[in-house]
Design an enzyme around this catalytic site. Structure first.
Site, PDB file in Angstrom:
ATOM      1  N   GLY A  12       0.848  -1.199   0.000  1.00 44.47           N
ATOM      2  CA  GLY A  12       0.000   0.000   0.000  1.00 44.47           C
ATOM      3  C   GLY A  12       0.876   1.239   0.000  1.00 44.47           C
ATOM      4  CB  ALA A 149       5.705   8.616  10.336  1.00 48.92           C
ATOM      5  CG  LEU A 151       8.854  12.632  13.499  1.00 48.70           C
ATOM      6  CD1 LEU A 151       7.776  13.291  14.362  1.00 48.70           C
ATOM      7  CD2 LEU A 151       9.819  13.689  12.977  1.00 48.70           C
ATOM      8  CG  ASP A 217      -2.649   5.034  14.848  1.00 49.63           C
ATOM      9  OD1 ASP A 217      -2.204   3.947  14.435  1.00 49.63           O
ATOM     10  OD2 ASP A 217      -2.028   6.103  14.747  1.00 49.63           O
ATOM     11  CE  LYS A 221       1.046   6.572  15.789  1.00 48.90           C
ATOM     12  NZ  LYS A 221       0.473   7.624  15.006  1.00 48.90           N
TER      13      LYS A 221
HETATM   14  N1  NAD Z   1       0.610   5.760   6.243  1.00 50.63           N
HETATM   15  C1  NAD Z   1       1.346   6.297   7.218  1.00 50.63           C
HETATM   16  O1  NAD Z   1       1.572   7.502   7.284  1.00 50.63           O
HETATM   17  C2  NAD Z   1       1.957   5.398   8.257  1.00 50.63           C
HETATM   18  C3  NAD Z   1       2.876   5.926   9.181  1.00 50.63           C
HETATM   19  C4  NAD Z   1       3.450   5.074  10.161  1.00 50.63           C
HETATM   20  C5  NAD Z   1       3.053   3.743  10.200  1.00 50.63           C
HETATM   21  N2  NAD Z   1       2.143   3.285   9.302  1.00 50.63           N
HETATM   22  C6  NAD Z   1       1.740   1.902   9.371  1.00 50.63           C
HETATM   23  O2  NAD Z   1       2.137   1.272   8.164  1.00 50.63           O
HETATM   24  C7  NAD Z   1       1.242   0.192   7.882  1.00 50.63           C
HETATM   25  C8  NAD Z   1       0.781   0.295   6.425  1.00 50.63           C
HETATM   26  O3  NAD Z   1       0.099   1.515   6.235  1.00 50.63           O
HETATM   27  P1  NAD Z   1      -0.370   1.941   4.762  1.00 50.63           P
HETATM   28  O4  NAD Z   1      -0.829   3.344   4.878  1.00 50.63           O
HETATM   29  O5  NAD Z   1       0.671   1.585   3.787  1.00 50.63           O
HETATM   30  O6  NAD Z   1      -1.629   0.965   4.564  1.00 50.63           O
HETATM   31  P2  NAD Z   1      -2.311   0.511   3.172  1.00 50.63           P
HETATM   32  O7  NAD Z   1      -3.723   0.153   3.457  1.00 50.63           O
HETATM   33  O8  NAD Z   1      -2.029   1.519   2.107  1.00 50.63           O
HETATM   34  O9  NAD Z   1      -1.520  -0.822   2.786  1.00 50.63           O
HETATM   35  C9  NAD Z   1      -1.672  -2.020   3.505  1.00 50.63           C
HETATM   36  C10 NAD Z   1      -1.136  -3.159   2.646  1.00 50.63           C
HETATM   37  O10 NAD Z   1      -1.100  -4.335   3.452  1.00 50.63           O
HETATM   38  C11 NAD Z   1      -1.600  -5.431   2.656  1.00 50.63           C
HETATM   39  N3  NAD Z   1      -2.059  -6.476   3.569  1.00 50.63           N
HETATM   40  C12 NAD Z   1      -3.129  -6.459   4.403  1.00 50.63           C
HETATM   41  N4  NAD Z   1      -3.196  -7.627   5.075  1.00 50.63           N
HETATM   42  C13 NAD Z   1      -2.147  -8.389   4.655  1.00 50.63           C
HETATM   43  C14 NAD Z   1      -1.679  -9.686   4.975  1.00 50.63           C
HETATM   44  N5  NAD Z   1      -2.315 -10.451   5.871  1.00 50.63           N
HETATM   45  N6  NAD Z   1      -0.579 -10.146   4.338  1.00 50.63           N
HETATM   46  C15 NAD Z   1       0.075  -9.394   3.423  1.00 50.63           C
HETATM   47  N7  NAD Z   1      -0.318  -8.141   3.085  1.00 50.63           N
HETATM   48  C16 NAD Z   1      -1.416  -7.645   3.698  1.00 50.63           C
HETATM   49  C17 NAD Z   1      -2.678  -4.814   1.809  1.00 50.63           C
HETATM   50  O11 NAD Z   1      -2.984  -5.640   0.692  1.00 50.63           O
HETATM   51  C18 NAD Z   1      -1.989  -3.501   1.410  1.00 50.63           C
HETATM   52  O12 NAD Z   1      -1.132  -3.737   0.310  1.00 50.63           O
HETATM   53  C19 NAD Z   1       0.102   0.308   8.904  1.00 50.63           C
HETATM   54  O13 NAD Z   1       0.329  -0.621   9.937  1.00 50.63           O
HETATM   55  C20 NAD Z   1       0.236   1.733   9.447  1.00 50.63           C
HETATM   56  O14 NAD Z   1      -0.184   1.873  10.779  1.00 50.63           O
HETATM   57  C21 NAD Z   1       1.598   4.069   8.337  1.00 50.63           C
HETATM   58  N1  HSE Z   2      -2.570   7.000  11.289  1.00 55.99           N
HETATM   59  C1  HSE Z   2      -1.232   7.126  11.738  1.00 55.99           C
HETATM   60  C2  HSE Z   2      -0.298   6.866  10.614  1.00 55.99           C
HETATM   61  C3  HSE Z   2       0.986   6.571  11.199  1.00 55.99           C
HETATM   62  O1  HSE Z   2       0.929   5.415  11.945  1.00 55.99           O
HETATM   63  C4  HSE Z   2      -0.979   8.490  12.322  1.00 55.99           C
HETATM   64  O2  HSE Z   2      -1.785   9.336  12.108  1.00 55.99           O
HETATM   65  O3  HSE Z   2      -0.003   8.743  12.988  1.00 55.99           O
END
Ligand code: NAD
Ligand code: HSE
EC number: 1.1.1.3
Length: 358
Positions: A12, A149, A151, A217, A221
């Site tokens: 994703g 993220a 940081l 969420d 944290k």
């Molecule tokens: N987006 C942000 O700013 C951010 C910041 C820090 C942490 N995160 C963390 O990063 C992770 C991903 O966030 P994102 O925004 O990319 O989400 P997203 O929804 O864009 O992507 C999630 C991906 O995981 C895949 N997926 C789901 N279940 C799965 C499984 N069982 N096996 C394999 N793949 C699987 C989905 O198909 C998709 O490709 C989350 O845990 C989120 O909390 C995101």
């Molecule tokens: N939803 C999360 C993305 C990072 O995990 C946030 O707002 O901090």
């Protein structure tokens, strides 16, 4: 040349940006760090793509064209046959179920780097068992992007803890997505649901934005940081202000939530109307190490205060410690977004690689 071999789970926002950043940095990492990063397997929730040689810029099309439904065992068997060295599973999912695979992955020789926060916020028993399993198999688990993220929050608190610096409190805007949402909502004449949708499109929210709005969420944290500092707490002990109305909560589907998210508009409009002219709404988390209270809530702040003047998806962490006294150490910057998060994951990978043999 030291080689690490990644199996990426999740393509994703974060996962796909990570592959791009790895491809972009590949040459420079080889030249400057003596490190070669390969990604022989890329998988999402439905399909996986296996590639023996270096990942190509066409990986997204390849995944779509040549990817096929898989089970974790297919991947474990494949990497065993290929005899890959320095295997790292990258968890870029938000999946509860995927975390159930961590033990099998470790037993099969994987280190883990996770953006996913779930493993660190299950029961204390799971938290300790995971660390025991890692120790038994001499494996590492890196998760800096779990909080803030890209940081350096986890690392900073861990360093304080290791050097016996007493951290008394961590307070701030822990959520990049809720920061964006309330910064924008308080500054512009837009409906709350519109701002929420924008935050999703920009890749700031969790796949299910109710994970943000429910306070879950941020609570995760707080728990992750608390545990990093030796606090023994369970998720259920956190005081959380849930912003999702009961008829749209986790009992109803995500589709239903998106169809009805306009129902949120009058609730937040009322809050906005109650503000004084110099006030804004902010979503804050507070981890009080002295009382052991973990608290997630909405507050009103003066527009000109440190939290009131935050912009975009910025998070701000005020870390109070014994030596810093009344003036906290403040770490502030983008708290969400694919690019900063993927860069944080890549940094974890490089740090992990330093610990591995050539
Ligand atoms: N987006 C942000 O700013 C951010 C910041 C820090 C942490 N995160 C963390 O990063 C992770 C991903 O966030 P994102 O925004 O990319 O989400 P997203 O929804 O864009 O992507 C999630 C991906 O995981 C895949 N997926 C789901 N279940 C799965 C499984 N069982 N096996 C394999 N793949 C699987 C989905 O198909 C998709 O490709 C989350 O845990 C989120 O909390 C995101
Ligand atoms: N939803 C999360 C993305 C990072 O995990 C946030 O707002 O901090």
């Amino acid at each position: 040349m030291k080689k690490i071999n990644l199996v990426l789970f999740g393509t994703g926002n974060v996962g796909s940006k990570l592959v791009h950043q790895v491809l972009q940095a590949r040459k420079i990492l080889q030249e400057k760090e003596g490190l070669e990063i390969n990604i022989p397997v890329i998988a999402n929730s439905t399909i996986a793509f296996f590639q023996k040689e270096n990942q190509q810029p066409s990986w997204e099309t390849d995944l779509e064209k040549f990817g096929f439904p898989y089970k974790l065992n297919d991947i474990l068997e494949y990497v065993r046959q290929q005899n890959y060295e320095n295997l790292i599973a990258v968890d870029a999912t938000a999946s509860e179920e995927f975390v159930d695979h961590y033990f099998s992955l470790i037993e099969s020789g994987f280190h883990i780097v996770a953006a996913n926060k779930v493993a660190n916020t299950r029961s204390s028993q799971f938290y300790l068992e995971l660390r025991k399993k890692l120790r038994e198999h001499h494996k590492f688990f890196f998760y800096e992007t779990n909080v803030g993220a890209g940081l350096p929050i986890v690392e900073t608190l861990r360093s304080f803890h290791r050097s016996n610096e007493r951290v008394t409190k961590v307070r701030g805007v822990f959520s990049g997505s809720l920061s964006y949402i309330f910064n924008t909502y308080c500054a512009e004449e837009k409906a709350f649901s519109e701002v929420l949708s924008e935050a999703g499109v920009k890749g700031f929210t969790e796949p299910d934005p109710r994970v943000d709005l429910s306070g879950k969420d941020v609570a995760r944290k707080l728990l992750i940081l608390g545990r990093e500092l030796g606090l023994e707490k369970e998720f259920e002990e956190i005081t959380i202000q849930d912003l999702v109305p009961p008829h749209l909560n986790g009992q109803s589907t995500l589709k239903n939530f998106h169809e009805k998210k306009k129902d949120l508009d009058p609730i937040f409009l009322k809050l906005k109307k109650e503000l004084k002219q110099d006030e804004v709404i902010r979503h804050v988390g507070e981890l009080d190490l002295q009382t052991g209270i973990l608290d997630v809530k909405l507050v009103t702040e003066k527009r000109t205060s440190a939290l009131g003047s935050l912009q975009n998806a910025d998070s701000s962490f005020e870390i109070f410690t014994e030596s810093y006294g009344e003036q906290p150490l403040v770490i502030k910057g983008a708290g969400a977004g694919a690019a900063v998060t993927a860069r944080g994951v890549l940094t974890d990978l490089i740090k992990l690689a330093e610990k591995l043999p050539s």
